[in-house]
Design a protein around this motif. Structure first.
Motif, short mmCIF file in Angstrom:
data_model
loop_
_atom_site.label_atom_id
_atom_site.label_comp_id
_atom_site.label_asym_id
_atom_site.label_seq_id
_atom_site.Cartn_x
_atom_site.Cartn_y
_atom_site.Cartn_z
N CYS A 32 0.85 -1.20 0.00
CA CYS A 32 0.00 0.00 0.00
C CYS A 32 0.88 1.25 0.00
O CYS A 32 1.80 1.35 0.82
CB CYS A 32 -0.90 -0.01 1.23
N HIS A 38 0.98 -2.33 5.10
CA HIS A 38 -0.15 -3.05 4.48
C HIS A 38 0.32 -3.84 3.27
O HIS A 38 0.93 -3.29 2.36
CB HIS A 38 -1.24 -2.07 4.03
N PHE A 45 -6.55 -4.88 -4.30
CA PHE A 45 -5.78 -3.64 -4.18
C PHE A 45 -6.58 -2.38 -4.48
O PHE A 45 -6.51 -1.41 -3.71
CB PHE A 45 -4.52 -3.73 -5.05
N HIS A 48 -8.75 -1.58 -1.54
CA HIS A 48 -7.95 -1.14 -0.40
C HIS A 48 -7.50 0.30 -0.57
O HIS A 48 -7.51 1.07 0.39
CB HIS A 48 -6.73 -2.05 -0.21
N LEU A 49 -7.11 0.67 -1.78
CA LEU A 49 -6.66 2.05 -2.01
C LEU A 49 -7.75 3.05 -1.66
O LEU A 49 -7.47 4.08 -1.04
CB LEU A 49 -6.23 2.24 -3.47
N CYS A 52 -8.07 3.02 2.20
CA CYS A 52 -6.89 3.56 2.88
C CYS A 52 -6.73 5.05 2.60
O CYS A 52 -6.25 5.80 3.44
CB CYS A 52 -5.65 2.78 2.42
#
Length: 129
Positions: A32, A38, A45, A48-49, A52
């Motif tokens: 990350c 992470h 991904f 998650h981006l 996050c």
């Protein structure tokens, strides 16, 4: 200043890692860019981006215009745009597009002699006999 340099170094390492990956294996782990601790499976991904990014609003990162998986510190974005490997892919696709073809762009002519038609019936008189 020391912390900022460390964050930029980590971001550069993350960017290099992201740029050199092969996107074929969805189970491979990616780092990350917001938090290097992470490790996320490639297929998760993008999700998650988004998550996050909301948790790290204080960090100054921007997505690459050629690949949203490349999240770059704003100060390094211009350099990344020049060297991004996905730039070539986008430019090759744009080269194949034929911009000479276009639709009918002529402005339609207007009838300036138009007048309101004369109507002989009246809907107000329909109920009266």
């Amino acid at each position: 200043a020391c912390i900022c340099q460390f964050e930029c170094f980590v971001a550069r390492v993350t960017v290099v890692f992201i740029m050199d990956v092969d996107y074929d294996d969805p189970e491979e782990l990616e780092i990350c860019p917001y938090d290097p601790v992470h490790r996320i499976r490639r297929k998760r991904f993008p999700y998650h981006l988004v998550k996050c990014r909301k948790n790290h609003v204080d960090q100054k990162f921007k997505a690459c215009p050629f690949n949203a998986r490349h999240v770059i510190p704003i100060l390094e974005l211009n350099y990344h745009i020049r060297v991004c490997p996905d730039r070539n892919v986008v430019e090759k696709r744009l080269e194949k597009v034929d911009y000479t073809q276009k639709g009918n762009t002529e402005v339609p002519s207007y009838n300036l002699e138009w007048s309101k038609p004369v109507v002989s019936e009246s809907w107000d008189d329909d109920g009266k006999l």
